[in-house]
Design an enzyme around this catalytic site. Structure first.
Site, mmCIF file in Angstrom:
data_model
loop_
_atom_site.group_PDB
_atom_site.id
_atom_site.type_symbol
_atom_site.label_atom_id
_atom_site.label_comp_id
_atom_site.label_asym_id
_atom_site.label_seq_id
_atom_site.Cartn_x
_atom_site.Cartn_y
_atom_site.Cartn_z
ATOM 1 N N ASN A 27 0.801 -1.224 0.000
ATOM 2 C CA ASN A 27 0.000 0.000 0.000
ATOM 3 C C ASN A 27 0.838 1.280 0.000
ATOM 4 O O ASN A 27 0.388 2.319 -0.447
ATOM 5 C CB ASN A 27 -0.997 0.000 1.166
ATOM 6 C CG ASN A 27 -0.322 -0.077 2.516
ATOM 7 O OD1 ASN A 27 0.725 -0.697 2.684
ATOM 8 N ND2 ASN A 27 -0.935 0.552 3.506
ATOM 9 N N GLU A 57 4.581 -4.072 12.385
ATOM 10 C CA GLU A 57 3.524 -3.069 12.250
ATOM 11 C C GLU A 57 2.365 -3.752 11.538
ATOM 12 O O GLU A 57 2.518 -4.231 10.416
ATOM 13 C CB GLU A 57 4.019 -1.860 11.457
ATOM 14 C CG GLU A 57 4.998 -0.996 12.228
ATOM 15 C CD GLU A 57 4.396 -0.369 13.473
ATOM 16 O OE1 GLU A 57 3.157 -0.185 13.509
ATOM 17 O OE2 GLU A 57 5.147 -0.069 14.414
ATOM 18 N N CYS A 79 -3.236 1.632 6.802
ATOM 19 C CA CYS A 79 -3.457 1.079 8.131
ATOM 20 C C CYS A 79 -3.946 2.139 9.098
ATOM 21 O O CYS A 79 -4.501 1.822 10.155
ATOM 22 C CB CYS A 79 -2.203 0.398 8.661
ATOM 23 S SG CYS A 79 -0.751 1.456 8.691
#
Length: 484
Positions: A156, A254, A288
Site C-alpha cells: 500500500n 507493524e 493502516c
C-alpha cells in the site's frame, strides 16, 4: 535496461547483480485498467533468499566499518537519485497498485525526505557519557549495528515504507535483505535500480521477489538474519513475532488498525468533515491509519450526517493517473474480493448513508465509496479491518461513551478527535488507547520525523520513523576504560 521501460521484468538484486528468479513468472496488470500489462514478476525460491543473505553477510564488515558520515553520504546520493527519477517511479507505482498519481508523487517525495533525514544521523551523537563511581574510568554507551536485517514490506506504500525501514537500517551500519509484497515488486525493482545508480556498495541492499508464504517464510525461519522488520496483517505479524522470539531475532511488526475519528458536539463541521473523509477514502481506504469508524456525539449526529452526505459528492472514484484523482481502484483481485464481501454485508445489515455511483472509464478493481450506519460496535463492519473505501458512522451519547466505543477494539494504531474544546482535546490524547493520537486532524498521516506505531494488536513494542527507528536497528554497547 532503463528506468522508463514500457514493460518491466523484475529480477532479484543480489550482491550488486541482477539475477533472475528460479520460480514461476507472473504477469502484472494495471488494477485501474486490466487490459494494460505493466510487467512480469519472476518469482524467487529459497535459493535466491539464501544467496541474498550470504551477500548481505559478506558486505556487512565493510559497510559497518565505514564512518557514519560516509554512510550518510551514500544516503544523500540515494535521495538525489530518487528525486531525479521521482515522476517515472510514481507513475510505475500508480500503475502497479492503483494509488492516485498525486498521492504517489507525495509518497516519493517523502522517501526523499526520509533518506535525507537519516543521512544526517551519520554525524549526530550515537551514545552517552555515563558517570563512573570509580576514579579514572571513562564510561560511555554507543549504538552498534544488529548485523543483517530482513525487511518485509507491504504494497500500500510501495516507496515510503521500504525507505523508512531501509534508511535507518543502513545508517546504523546494517546490511539488508528486502522482500516486498508481490504486487509492489515492480516498484521495488525500479527503486533498487535507482539505488544502484546512486552507487550503493554491492551487497548492502539485496532484493528478493516472491510470495510471502514461500520466500518470506524462508527468510524468517531459515536464514541467519539478526533483525526483522515487518509491515502487514496482524495474523502474519503475530506469527512472525513468535518465530523471531523463539529464534532470538530482534523483531518489529507493524500490523492492522481499526481507527476512529471522534466528533464532539462543539466541532466546527465546516472544517471537520473534509479531513475525516480524506483520512477515510484517500488511497481507496488502503492505509493502516485510515478512518474505518466515525464516532459522533448524538447531539449533532443528524447535522453531521447531512454535512457528510454533502461533502461525499467531492469523493470521486476515478482513473488514478488523472492528476486530480481522489481515489482509484483497490490494489488487486484478492483485495477487491475481500472489500466487496464487506460491501455486500453492509448492504444487507446496515443503513446506507451514502453510496458513490461513479463509473470509471476502464475496467478495473474499482469499489464505490460507501458510508453506512446502524450497526453496533461489535458488528464485523465496526470491529474488523476492511482496508477499503468503506466506513461506519456510530452514534455516541457523550464524550465518555465515545471514548469507550473508541477503545473497544483489539487494535490501537491511530485516532483523532474533532472539537473546539481544548480541555477535551487534551483529555482525548490521554484517554485514547492508541499509539498515534491527533486533534482536529485526520487519522491518516504522521510526519516522517515522528515515531510511527500503535498499541494492542497493531504493533509490537517498538516504533518506526524518527529517532525511535535508530533504537530498533541497533544494539547498545556499554564501554568503560580505566585510564589511570
Amino acid at each position: 535496461m532503463t528506468l522508463l521501460d514500457q514493460q518491466v521484468i523484475t529480477k532479484n538484486w543480489i550482491n550488486g547483480e541482477w539475477v533472475k528468479g528460479d520460480g514461476d513468472p507472473l504477469t502484472v496488470r494495471n488494477p485501474a485498467n486490466l487490459k494494460e500489462t505493466i510487467g512480469e514478476l519472476t518469482l524467487s525460491t529459497s535459493v535466491q533468499v539464501k544467496a541474498a543473505e550470504e551477500s548481505a553477510r559478506n558486505a556487512l564488515q565493510s559497510w559497518k566499518s565505514t564512518t557514519g558520515n560516509e554512510r550518510g553520504q551514500y544516503l544523500y546520493k540515494m535521495a538525489n537519485a530518487l528525486e531525479q527519477n521521482a515522476e517515472a517511479l510514481a507513475e510505475l507505482a500508480t500503475k502497479e497498485m492503483g494509488k492516485p498519481i498525486g498521492e504517489m508523487k507525495g509518497e516519493v517525495a517523502r522517501g526523499v525526505q526520509l533518506l535525507r533525514y537519516y543521512a544526517g544521523e551519520g554525524v549526530r551523537s550515537d551514545g552517552d557519557v555515563i558517570p563512573s563511581t570509580a576514579q579514572g574510568v571513562l564510561q560511555y554507551s554507543k549504538r552498534i549495528p544488529l548485523g543483517v536485517v530482513g525487511l518485509i514490506t507491504p504494497w500500500n506504500f510501495p516507496v515510503a515504507i521500504p525507505i523508512w525501514k531501509l534508511a535507518p537500517a543502513l545508517i546504523c551500519g546494517n546490511t539488508v535483505v528486502w522482500k516486498p509484497a508481490e504486487n509492489s515488486s515492480l516498484s521495488a525493482y525500479k527503486l533498487c535500480q535507482i539505488f544502484e545508480e546512486a552507487g550503493i556498495p554491492k551487497g548492502v541492499i539485496n532484493l528478493v521477489i516472491g510470495k510471502g508464504s514461500e520466500i518470506g517464510s524462508y527468510l524468517v525461519e531459515r536464514t541467519s538474519i539478526n533483525g526483522l522488520s515487518f509491515t502487514g496483517s496482524t495474523a502474519t505479524g503475530t506469527n512472525i513475532a513468535a518465530i523471531s522470539a523463539q529464534r532470538n531475532i530482534k523483531y518489529q511488526t507493524e500490523m492492522g488498525g481499526k481507527n476512529a475519528a471522534v466528533v464532539l458536539k462543539d466541532a466546527d463541521l465546516s472544517t471537520t468533515v473534509a479531513p475525516i473523509l480524506s483520512g477515510t477514502f484517500r488511497s481507496a481506504g488502503q492505509k493502516c491509519t485510515a478512518s474505518s469508524r466515525i464516532i459522533v456525539e448524538e447531539a449533532i449526529y443528524d447535522e453531521f450526517v447531512t454535512a457528510l452526505q454533502k461533502e461525499m459528492k467531492n469523493v470521486r472514484l476515478d482513473y488514478p493517473l488523472h492528476e486530480d484523482s481522489y481515489l482509484g481502484p483497490v490494489a488487486s483481485r484478492a483485495q477487491y474480493a475481500k472489500v466487496q464481501s464487506y460491501v455486500e454485508l453492509a448492504k444487507q445489515e446496515a443503513e446506507i448513508i451514502y453510496e458513490n455511483k461513479d463509473q470509471p472509464e476502464y475496467e478495473g478493481y474499482y469499489v464505490n465509496p460507501l458510508v453506512v450506519a446502524g450497526v453496533a460496535n461489535d458488528h464485523p463492519l465496526a470491529k474488523e479491518e476492511i482496508f477499503g473505501p468503506l466506513t461506519v458512522v456510530i452514534k455516541a451519547k457523550d464524550y465518555q461513551d465515545a471514548i469507550e466505543i473508541l477503545n473497544d477494539s483489539e487494535y490501537g494504531l491511530s485516532g483523532s478527535i474533532f472539537t473546539n474544546d481544548l480541555s477535551k482535546a487534551h483529555q482525548f490524547l490521554e484517554d485514547a488507547e492508541i499509539g498515534m493520537v491527533r486533534a482536529n486532524l485526520e487519522t491518516a498521516g504522521v510526519e516522517y520525523q515522528a515515531p510511527f506505531g500503535g498499541l494492542k494488536q497493531s504493533s509490537s513494542h517498538t516504533r518506526e520513523q524518527g529517532q525511535a527507528a535508530l533504537n530498533f536497528y541497533s544494539n547498545l554497547k556499554t564501554c568503560a576504560i580505566k585510564y589511570k
